[in-house]
Each structure stands twice: as structure tokens, then as C-alpha cells.
Design a protein around this motif. Structure first.
Motif, mmCIF file in Angstrom:
data_model
loop_
_atom_site.group_PDB
_atom_site.id
_atom_site.type_symbol
_atom_site.label_atom_id
_atom_site.label_comp_id
_atom_site.label_asym_id
_atom_site.label_seq_id
_atom_site.Cartn_x
_atom_site.Cartn_y
_atom_site.Cartn_z
ATOM 1 N N CYS A 149 6.055 -0.361 -5.269
ATOM 2 C CA CYS A 149 6.103 1.201 -5.031
ATOM 3 C C CYS A 149 7.394 1.636 -4.473
ATOM 4 N N ARG A 150 8.075 0.585 -3.856
ATOM 5 C CA ARG A 150 9.442 1.014 -3.247
ATOM 6 C C ARG A 150 10.553 0.757 -4.352
ATOM 7 N N GLU A 151 9.957 0.355 -5.457
ATOM 8 C CA GLU A 151 11.080 0.394 -6.555
ATOM 9 C C GLU A 151 10.878 1.625 -7.269
ATOM 10 N N CYS A 152 10.137 2.640 -7.174
ATOM 11 C CA CYS A 152 9.974 3.705 -8.105
ATOM 12 C C CYS A 152 11.199 4.421 -7.770
ATOM 13 N N ASP A 153 11.835 4.882 -8.929
ATOM 14 C CA ASP A 153 13.153 5.870 -8.864
ATOM 15 C C ASP A 153 12.812 7.012 -8.040
ATOM 16 N N SER A 154 11.878 7.770 -7.767
ATOM 17 C CA SER A 154 11.783 8.935 -7.349
ATOM 18 C C SER A 154 11.655 8.914 -5.721
ATOM 19 N N HIS A 155 11.373 7.557 -5.135
ATOM 20 C CA HIS A 155 11.311 7.378 -3.937
ATOM 21 C C HIS A 155 11.837 6.036 -3.356
ATOM 22 N N LYS A 156 13.044 5.639 -3.920
ATOM 23 C CA LYS A 156 13.207 4.013 -3.860
ATOM 24 C C LYS A 156 13.359 3.529 -2.378
ATOM 25 N N GLY A 157 12.950 2.650 -2.084
ATOM 26 C CA GLY A 157 12.986 2.117 -0.699
ATOM 27 C C GLY A 157 11.849 2.285 -0.084
ATOM 28 N N GLU A 158 11.182 3.268 -0.345
ATOM 29 C CA GLU A 158 9.730 3.721 0.489
ATOM 30 C C GLU A 158 8.534 3.220 -0.449
ATOM 31 N N SER A 159 7.417 3.020 0.238
ATOM 32 C CA SER A 159 5.955 2.846 -0.373
ATOM 33 C C SER A 159 5.135 3.916 -0.288
ATOM 34 N N MET A 160 4.668 4.780 -1.252
ATOM 35 C CA MET A 160 3.841 5.721 -1.124
ATOM 36 C C MET A 160 2.385 5.274 -1.401
ATOM 37 N N VAL A 161 2.138 3.961 -1.536
ATOM 38 C CA VAL A 161 0.699 3.210 -1.449
ATOM 39 C C VAL A 161 0.609 2.586 0.067
ATOM 40 N N MET A 162 -0.497 2.938 0.393
ATOM 41 C CA MET A 162 -0.858 1.984 1.666
ATOM 42 C C MET A 162 -2.134 1.112 1.582
ATOM 43 N N VAL A 163 -1.888 -0.137 2.206
ATOM 44 C CA VAL A 163 -3.081 -0.966 2.066
ATOM 45 C C VAL A 163 -3.569 -0.966 3.500
ATOM 46 N N ASP A 164 -4.866 -0.523 3.540
ATOM 47 C CA ASP A 164 -5.454 -0.276 4.678
ATOM 48 C C ASP A 164 -6.737 -1.282 4.885
ATOM 49 N N PHE A 165 -6.839 -1.896 6.196
ATOM 50 C CA PHE A 165 -7.910 -2.509 6.619
ATOM 51 C C PHE A 165 -9.151 -1.646 6.932
ATOM 52 N N MET A 166 -10.181 -2.124 6.249
ATOM 53 C CA MET A 166 -11.603 -1.358 6.484
ATOM 54 C C MET A 166 -11.930 -1.327 8.033
ATOM 55 N N ASP A 167 -12.075 -2.536 8.788
ATOM 56 C CA ASP A 167 -12.138 -2.520 10.090
ATOM 57 C C ASP A 167 -11.862 -3.864 10.411
ATOM 58 N N ARG A 168 -10.789 -3.627 11.022
ATOM 59 C CA ARG A 168 -9.752 -4.803 11.194
ATOM 60 C C ARG A 168 -10.248 -5.971 12.179
ATOM 61 N N ASP A 169 -11.197 -5.326 13.206
ATOM 62 C CA ASP A 169 -11.936 -6.054 14.028
ATOM 63 C C ASP A 169 -13.076 -6.870 13.838
ATOM 64 N N LEU A 170 -13.588 -6.669 12.504
ATOM 65 C CA LEU A 170 -14.698 -7.427 12.035
ATOM 66 C C LEU A 170 -14.440 -8.033 10.666
ATOM 67 N N SER A 171 -13.371 -7.558 10.134
ATOM 68 C CA SER A 171 -13.216 -7.907 8.575
ATOM 69 C C SER A 171 -11.686 -8.025 8.206
ATOM 70 N N VAL A 172 -11.646 -8.855 7.098
ATOM 71 C CA VAL A 172 -10.230 -8.938 6.318
ATOM 72 C C VAL A 172 -10.232 -8.019 5.182
ATOM 73 N N ALA A 173 -11.402 -7.302 5.157
ATOM 74 C CA ALA A 173 -11.251 -6.363 3.812
ATOM 75 C C ALA A 173 -10.178 -5.436 3.812
ATOM 76 N N THR A 174 -9.583 -5.096 2.670
ATOM 77 C CA THR A 174 -8.493 -4.267 2.527
ATOM 78 C C THR A 174 -9.137 -3.468 1.416
#
Length: 213
Positions: A25-50
Motif C-alpha cells: 500500500c505504501r507504493e500507491c501513487d496517491s499516498h506513496k510512503g504511507e499505508s492505508m491498510v492496517m493489519v490488526d490483532f484480534m486479541d493480542r493477549d490470547l491469540s496471534v489471529a490477525t
């Protein structure tokens, strides 16, 4: 006959948390260098699910973020893609940040500008995939139309999310293992998660950021 509408399908069960989507996403020409996608942890204390979080491009009601913008900085294309705030118009009021039911728009305090995924519109209008879907090694982010998805992929694509009594229909789909009524019920999912964790049900009328188990 109208052409099939291509869009993103988000399948959390395939996400491995590699963050390739963010890097691409950082390569997109409209916002180069920044990601507009976020990878989120569902419950970081109990799971590695993202899961990857992208703009859902709300259709009904139409783009709450755009509706509450007092200066019309957030435009919607004829095919329903909700654009990032126009820098020359955005006044940094953050109404859009508060209005989004999915918690997607992010406010850049330095630039005083709302930023979010615009479905790589510069690519998709040319028939190309968004960078995130192009780069995802497990196809947790998949780009195509509904008919292509149901013939090629497993899972139930859902584009109606229920927040208590309020329903939101989106251009982007979540992919679930089982959604018999074709809707994603956020409050029910939160109650199930709390019950599993021994925390009790969500308070009546509580409004929480959307997330998918």
C-alpha cells in the motif's frame, strides 16, 4: 447488461499477519510512503489471529464519513468508491473519524488531513488490482466480482454488517465461514467473545469498533 462490479473481499481466516498488504500500500501513487491498510490483532493477549482492515466503502447509508463532512472534502466516485479527503478542502474537524462505523479513517495531525484507503482508484480504473490484493500471498485480500468469488473461493461473502439495530451495506465484503442470514452481527460477535473470555455480554446500546473473529 451492466458490467460486474469488482471490489475487495477480506478473509480473516487466511490472514497470516505478514503485513505484505501494508508494504504494498505504501507504493500507491496517491499516498506513496504511507499505508492505508492496517493489519490488526484480534486479541493480542490470547491469540496471534490477525486481519487486514480497509475502508469498507459504505453504500447504505451512503458513506457516513462523507455525509458529516461540512466542507464536502470527501468525494464519492460514480461507481461507489469513497475517496480520501481532498487536501485543499479538509479542515481537520475529524467528523469523518467519529462517524465511520468501522473505525477506518485516520487523522494525520501533522498534515491536518484525514487519510484512508481509496481502493487504489488510480489502478482499479485501469483494470488493475489494488496493491494490497496484488501482494497478499494467501489471498486474504482478494479482488474481483461476487460471481467470480463464489465460483472460485470458499466462504460466505457478506456485505451487510449489523450494529445492534443499525445495518450498514458496504461495497467491500467480509468473508465468513458461516453467515446464514447474510449479515455480520457485530454485537452478537462481541457477546460471544466476551462469553468465551468470561467477561459477560456487551452493555445494551454499547457502540464498539467493528472487528471480526
Amino acid at each position: 447488461m451492466a458490467a460486474a462490479v469488482k471490489t475487495l473481499f477480506v478473509d480473516p481466516s487466511r490472514c497470516i499477519g505478514c503485513r505484505s498488504c501494508e508494504a504494498a500500500c505504501r507504493e500507491c501513487d496517491s499516498h506513496k510512503g504511507e499505508s492505508m491498510v492496517m493489519v490488526d490483532f484480534m486479541d493480542r493477549d490470547l491469540s496471534v489471529a490477525t486481519q487486514p482492515t480497509v475502508c469498507m466503502h459504505c453504500q447504505d447509508p451512503v458513506a457516513p464519513c462523507a455525509q458529516v463532512c461540512p466542507v464536502l472534502a470527501i468525494l464519492i466516485t460514480p461507481d461507489g468508491v469513497v475517496q480520501m479527503a481532498e487536501p485543499s478542502r479538509c479542515i481537520g474537524c475529524r467528523n469523518c473519524v467519529y462517524a465511520c462505523p468501522f473505525g477506518v479513517p485516520k487523522f494525520d495531525t501533522r498534515a491536518r488531513l484525514m487519510k484512508k484507503c481509496n481502493l487504489c482508484y488510480d489502478r482499479t480504473v485501469e483494470g488493475l488490482k489494488p496493491w494490497c490484493a496484488q501482494a497478499c500471498p494467501t489471498q486474504a485480500l482478494w479482488y474481483g466480482d461476487y460471481e467470480e468469488f463464489v465460483h472460485q473461493r470458499r466462504g460466505q461473502p457478506v456485505n451487510v454488517t449489523r450494529f445492534g439495530t443499525q445495518e450498514v451495506r458496504t461495497r467491500v465484503y467480509h468473508v465468513l465461514d458461516d453467515a446464514p442470514d447474510g449479515r455480520l452481527d457485530i454485537v452478537a460477535l462481541l457477546d460471544e467473545a466476551r462469553a468465551a473470555l468470561g467477561r459477560g455480554a456487551a452493555p445494551a446500546g454499547a457502540r464498539e469498533e467493528a472487528w471480526v473473529l
